[in-house]
Motif scaffolding. Sequence first.
Motif, PDB file in Angstrom:
ATOM      1  N   LYS A   1       3.463 -33.692 -23.246  1.00 62.06           N
ATOM      2  CA  LYS A   1       3.594 -34.538 -22.052  1.00 62.06           C
ATOM      3  C   LYS A   1       3.200 -33.708 -20.830  1.00 62.06           C
ATOM      4  N   PRO A   2       2.593 -34.327 -19.838  1.00 59.31           N
ATOM      5  CA  PRO A   2       2.310 -33.564 -18.620  1.00 59.31           C
ATOM      6  C   PRO A   2       3.604 -33.169 -17.910  1.00 59.31           C
ATOM      7  N   LEU A   3       3.599 -31.978 -17.338  1.00 51.64           N
ATOM      8  CA  LEU A   3       4.769 -31.542 -16.582  1.00 51.64           C
ATOM      9  C   LEU A   3       5.021 -32.509 -15.434  1.00 51.64           C
ATOM     10  N   GLY A   4       6.283 -32.769 -15.167  1.00 53.46           N
ATOM     11  CA  GLY A   4       6.636 -33.707 -14.096  1.00 53.46           C
ATOM     12  C   GLY A   4       6.884 -35.107 -14.610  1.00 53.46           C
ATOM     13  N   SER A   5       6.641 -35.330 -15.900  1.00 59.37           N
ATOM     14  CA  SER A   5       6.775 -36.703 -16.433  1.00 59.37           C
ATOM     15  C   SER A   5       8.069 -36.897 -17.211  1.00 59.37           C
ATOM     16  N   ILE A   6       8.898 -35.850 -17.301  1.00 58.73           N
ATOM     17  CA  ILE A   6      10.074 -35.943 -18.155  1.00 58.73           C
ATOM     18  C   ILE A   6      11.336 -35.925 -17.314  1.00 58.73           C
ATOM     19  N   THR A   7      12.223 -36.891 -17.595  1.00 58.40           N
ATOM     20  CA  THR A   7      13.504 -36.929 -16.929  1.00 58.40           C
ATOM     21  C   THR A   7      14.414 -35.888 -17.562  1.00 58.40           C
ATOM     22  N   THR A   8      14.896 -34.936 -16.747  1.00 54.90           N
ATOM     23  CA  THR A   8      15.622 -33.812 -17.328  1.00 54.90           C
ATOM     24  C   THR A   8      17.133 -33.995 -17.310  1.00 54.90           C
ATOM     25  N   ARG A   9      17.700 -34.614 -16.330  1.00 55.61           N
ATOM     26  CA  ARG A   9      19.166 -34.734 -16.292  1.00 55.61           C
ATOM     27  C   ARG A   9      19.575 -36.131 -15.900  1.00 55.61           C
TER      28      ARG A   9
ATOM     29  N   PRO B   1       2.929 -32.915 -31.861  1.00 57.86           N
ATOM     30  CA  PRO B   1       2.843 -34.130 -31.057  1.00 57.86           C
ATOM     31  C   PRO B   1       2.124 -33.831 -29.748  1.00 57.86           C
ATOM     32  N   PRO B   2       1.315 -34.756 -29.261  1.00 57.24           N
ATOM     33  CA  PRO B   2       0.614 -34.489 -28.000  1.00 57.24           C
ATOM     34  C   PRO B   2       1.626 -34.141 -26.907  1.00 57.24           C
TER      35      PRO B   2
END
Lengths: 137, 261
Positions: A129-137, A126-127
Amino acid sequence: MRAFAVIGIAIVVAAAPSLVAAHHSFAAFDRGKKVVLVGVVKDFQWTNPHAWIQLVVLASNGDRTEWGVECGSPNMMARTGWKKDLLRPGDQVVVTVNPLLDGRPNGSLVSIQLPNGTVLGPGDAPPPKPLGSITTR
Amino acid sequence: MSASLRIALLLIAATFAGCGAPRPAPEALAKPRDAGERGFTGVFVPIGSFEDPAGPPPFQNTRWPANPPFTDWGAAESRRLTDPANLKVCSPNGPVFFMSEVGIFPLQFLEAPDQIVILREASGMPRRIYTDGRAHPEDLEPSWMGHSIGHFDGETLVVDTVGLNGQARAMNGVGSNARVSEDDAKPRMPSSEQLHLVERMKLVANGELLEDELTIVDPKTYTEPVILKHYFQRRPDIDMLEYYCNENPRDDTVVSGSTSK
């Protein structure tokens, strides 16, 4: 079966390998050669470990050759735009494959142009995601 | 009808009502999906693709050594695994391949009180890492995935795996072969029953990536440890799918076409 609008097989020698693979070596295929097949879908097997397209190709001398075209796994394909009902028997498609080295009518999918013009590959990661774009907690 | 039975039936009805409905956006789902006491719980996709196996900087997968430090046995086993006659296309992955493939199949980490379980989409068997303080059993039965125990060193999960049966596919590729044509010319990386794998797993990049440093010690196969780092990106937008390797076991070298007038 729908009439063949275009007839034939074109062979293109290219350096870039196609990248479909999941559970076995692809050493049996000629990675330096691309064959462009214009044909009609006989069967689309949406199965693991690989999906397969059975494609009937009409040559200029009237021979009908059924090719087996190996795709990636449905999991990889689904994450890169494929759906199981994108191909149906009777669909005319343009398929580029790396053919088997021994010349039998079987190839590893490089790309396919669907009847609606969409071009898809054999499936991949899967393509990202750019770092910083994912909600981690 | 008891209150608990009514609640159970409502839950069942709600479950089936959701079948076929579009998946909600990740933001709309409950947070515990990606929580877990240590923050490991969640779906992760390995960094890298067939086109770019190392992945983009700054967090890049280590490539396998071009000239592996083989023992004589290791070199012979590597050659044996290169022969298509020795393909084991649907056999289990083994723990190293499990953790070092490019991103085509996601992993799911699940934290339980006494263990951390890692599922791999294309693997029928999970990795089960006991974190309850137990040691490896003395009379360990060799197995495909081995026996794993783990403890936290600060925020880092240190995992020790032994007890392999030495029958898994080559560590660097599928079906005992490598995965792309580029790698078909590269040495297969076998492992033996002497494999001792030590991993240090930690969250990096604000928890968006999981780093696994694998130290592969296998004196039967390699004269020195092989050390790799692999990265996995947290992907709350991706669900794990099914993968049954024997569903359609066609062989790409078997004739599948025919010609007629």
